[in-house]
Motif scaffolding. Structure first.
Motif, PDB file in Angstrom:
ATOM      1  N   TYR A  63       0.836  -1.186   0.000  1.00 38.37           N
ATOM      2  CA  TYR A  63       0.000   0.000   0.000  1.00 38.37           C
ATOM      3  C   TYR A  63       0.880   1.248   0.000  1.00 38.37           C
ATOM      4  N   TYR A  64       0.548   2.151  -0.920  1.00 36.75           N
ATOM      5  CA  TYR A  64       1.324   3.365  -1.105  1.00 36.75           C
ATOM      6  C   TYR A  64       0.488   4.601  -0.810  1.00 36.75           C
ATOM      7  N   CYS A  65       1.088   5.523  -0.131  1.00 40.27           N
ATOM      8  CA  CYS A  65       0.503   6.828   0.126  1.00 40.27           C
ATOM      9  C   CYS A  65       0.959   7.776  -0.982  1.00 40.27           C
ATOM     10  N   ALA A  66       0.090   8.729  -1.334  1.00 40.88           N
ATOM     11  CA  ALA A  66       0.430   9.659  -2.399  1.00 40.88           C
ATOM     12  C   ALA A  66      -0.136  11.040  -2.117  1.00 40.88           C
ATOM     13  N   ALA A  67       0.471  12.052  -2.732  1.00 39.31           N
ATOM     14  CA  ALA A  67       0.041  13.423  -2.519  1.00 39.31           C
ATOM     15  C   ALA A  67       0.093  14.203  -3.824  1.00 39.31           C
ATOM     16  N   ARG A  68      -0.850  15.135  -3.957  1.00 37.56           N
ATOM     17  CA  ARG A  68      -0.786  16.059  -5.090  1.00 37.56           C
ATOM     18  C   ARG A  68      -1.331  17.411  -4.643  1.00 37.56           C
ATOM     19  N   GLU A  69      -0.777  18.448  -5.202  1.00 34.30           N
ATOM     20  CA  GLU A  69      -1.210  19.792  -4.875  1.00 34.30           C
ATOM     21  C   GLU A  69      -2.107  20.347  -5.971  1.00 34.30           C
ATOM     22  N   ARG A  70      -1.922  19.879  -7.193  1.00 28.91           N
ATOM     23  CA  ARG A  70      -2.707  20.405  -8.308  1.00 28.91           C
ATOM     24  C   ARG A  70      -4.153  19.934  -8.240  1.00 28.91           C
ATOM     25  N   VAL A  71      -4.996  20.683  -8.882  1.00 29.72           N
ATOM     26  CA  VAL A  71      -6.424  20.374  -8.875  1.00 29.72           C
ATOM     27  C   VAL A  71      -6.699  19.239  -9.866  1.00 29.72           C
ATOM     28  N   ALA A  72      -7.489  18.280  -9.441  1.00 29.81           N
ATOM     29  CA  ALA A  72      -7.853  17.159 -10.306  1.00 29.81           C
ATOM     30  C   ALA A  72      -9.118  16.522  -9.762  1.00 29.81           C
ATOM     31  N   LEU A  73      -9.754  15.702 -10.564  1.00 29.98           N
ATOM     32  CA  LEU A  73     -10.898  14.952 -10.073  1.00 29.98           C
ATOM     33  C   LEU A  73     -10.454  14.071  -8.915  1.00 29.98           C
ATOM     34  N   ILE A  74     -11.287  13.967  -7.905  1.00 28.13           N
ATOM     35  CA  ILE A  74     -10.865  13.215  -6.722  1.00 28.13           C
ATOM     36  C   ILE A  74     -10.599  11.761  -7.042  1.00 28.13           C
ATOM     37  N   ARG A  75     -11.273  11.209  -8.051  1.00 24.94           N
ATOM     38  CA  ARG A  75     -11.066   9.807  -8.393  1.00 24.94           C
ATOM     39  C   ARG A  75      -9.826   9.588  -9.271  1.00 24.94           C
ATOM     40  N   SER A  76      -9.162  10.668  -9.644  1.00 23.91           N
ATOM     41  CA  SER A  76      -7.957  10.524 -10.461  1.00 23.91           C
ATOM     42  C   SER A  76      -6.848   9.867  -9.664  1.00 23.91           C
ATOM     43  N   GLY A  77      -6.165   8.958 -10.305  1.00 29.06           N
ATOM     44  CA  GLY A  77      -5.026   8.297  -9.676  1.00 29.06           C
ATOM     45  C   GLY A  77      -3.701   8.957  -9.989  1.00 29.06           C
ATOM     46  N   GLU A  78      -3.756  10.158 -10.547  1.00 28.27           N
ATOM     47  CA  GLU A  78      -2.545  10.866 -10.908  1.00 28.27           C
ATOM     48  C   GLU A  78      -2.042  11.679  -9.719  1.00 28.27           C
ATOM     49  N   TYR A  79      -0.897  11.294  -9.194  1.00 28.21           N
ATOM     50  CA  TYR A  79      -0.303  11.966  -8.044  1.00 28.21           C
ATOM     51  C   TYR A  79       1.148  12.329  -8.356  1.00 28.21           C
ATOM     52  N   ASP A  80       1.633  13.293  -7.595  1.00 23.35           N
ATOM     53  CA  ASP A  80       2.980  13.806  -7.841  1.00 23.35           C
ATOM     54  C   ASP A  80       4.037  13.223  -6.909  1.00 23.35           C
ATOM     55  N   PHE A  81       3.629  12.825  -5.726  1.00 17.20           N
ATOM     56  CA  PHE A  81       4.580  12.327  -4.734  1.00 17.20           C
ATOM     57  C   PHE A  81       4.072  11.005  -4.168  1.00 17.20           C
ATOM     58  N   TRP A  82       5.023  10.093  -3.953  1.00 19.23           N
ATOM     59  CA  TRP A  82       4.682   8.750  -3.487  1.00 19.23           C
ATOM     60  C   TRP A  82       5.600   8.332  -2.352  1.00 19.23           C
ATOM     61  N   GLY A  83       5.047   7.540  -1.448  1.00 22.00           N
ATOM     62  CA  GLY A  83       5.861   6.953  -0.411  1.00 22.00           C
ATOM     63  C   GLY A  83       6.466   5.637  -0.878  1.00 22.00           C
ATOM     64  N   GLN A  84       7.180   4.984   0.028  1.00 23.99           N
ATOM     65  CA  GLN A  84       7.858   3.734  -0.299  1.00 23.99           C
ATOM     66  C   GLN A  84       6.963   2.515  -0.129  1.00 23.99           C
ATOM     67  N   GLY A  85       5.856   2.693   0.552  1.00 25.07           N
ATOM     68  CA  GLY A  85       4.907   1.611   0.681  1.00 25.07           C
ATOM     69  C   GLY A  85       5.014   0.860   1.999  1.00 25.07           C
ATOM     70  N   THR A  86       3.912   0.236   2.370  1.00 20.71           N
ATOM     71  CA  THR A  86       3.875  -0.633   3.540  1.00 20.71           C
ATOM     72  C   THR A  86       3.082  -1.877   3.160  1.00 20.71           C
ATOM     73  N   GLN A  87       3.608  -3.030   3.498  1.00 18.11           N
ATOM     74  CA  GLN A  87       3.031  -4.301   3.050  1.00 18.11           C
ATOM     75  C   GLN A  87       1.889  -4.728   3.961  1.00 18.11           C
ATOM     76  N   VAL A  88       0.793  -5.096   3.336  1.00 18.02           N
ATOM     77  CA  VAL A  88      -0.348  -5.676   4.041  1.00 18.02           C
ATOM     78  C   VAL A  88      -0.546  -7.094   3.525  1.00 18.02           C
ATOM     79  N   THR A  89      -0.565  -8.044   4.445  1.00 15.52           N
ATOM     80  CA  THR A  89      -0.781  -9.435   4.085  1.00 15.52           C
ATOM     81  C   THR A  89      -1.942  -9.974   4.904  1.00 15.52           C
ATOM     82  N   VAL A  90      -2.944 -10.484   4.213  1.00 13.01           N
ATOM     83  CA  VAL A  90      -4.143 -10.998   4.861  1.00 13.01           C
ATOM     84  C   VAL A  90      -4.166 -12.508   4.705  1.00 13.01           C
ATOM     85  N   SER A  91      -4.177 -13.205   5.817  1.00 13.61           N
ATOM     86  CA  SER A  91      -4.194 -14.663   5.780  1.00 13.61           C
ATOM     87  C   SER A  91      -5.627 -15.180   5.853  1.00 13.61           C
ATOM     88  N   SER A  92      -5.866 -16.264   5.178  1.00 13.77           N
ATOM     89  CA  SER A  92      -7.228 -16.822   5.145  1.00 13.77           C
ATOM     90  C   SER A  92      -7.446 -17.807   6.276  1.00 13.77           C
TER      91      SER A  92
END
Length: 123
Positions: free
Chosen positions: A94-123
């Motif tokens: 899972y990655y966190c992201a940030a953008r300052e520019r205006v865009a549709l909220i559902r847009s996946g276009e971001y300018d800055f990204w984190g390194q991620g954190t792993q989520v593992t779900v066991s059944s």
């Protein structure tokens, strides 16, 4: 530049909860729309949630609607993603992201990204 550091990932049993955090620094936090995406090996990154600057407007992809909740604390420059009723198919980086520019909220276009954190779900 915005620096993003995710935390909170880990191993959790199916149907359990988990809360991810993302701490931001470098530029005023309250001027950025924040989002979360996830990716598993061999698949494209999937944008899952977003929250506007004030926190008053949020968006979720259909696959997580009703189970995930995105919030933010502008005083702490932190955005959260509460994951509930987790399923094995939610396992991903899972990655966190940030953008300052205006865009549709559902847009996946971001300018800055984190390194991620792993989520593992066991059944």
């Amino acid at each position: 530049q915005v620096q993003l550091v995710e935390s909170g990932g880990g191993l959790v049993q199916a149907w359990g909860p988990l809360r991810l955090s993302c701490a931001a620094s470098g530029r005023p936090f309250n001027t950025h729309t924040m989002g979360w995406s996830r990716q598993t090996p061999g698949k494209e990154r999937e944008f899952v949630a977003a929250i506007r600057r004030s926190g008053g407007n949020t968006y979720y992809v259909d696959s997580v609607e009703g189970r995930y909740a995105i919030t933010r604390d502008n005083a702490k420059s932190t955005v959260y993603l509460q994951l509930n009723s987790l399923k094995p198919e939610d396992s991903a980086m899972y990655y966190c992201a940030a953008r300052e520019r205006v865009a549709l909220i559902r847009s996946g276009e971001y300018d800055f990204w984190g390194q991620g954190t792993q989520v593992t779900v066991s059944s």
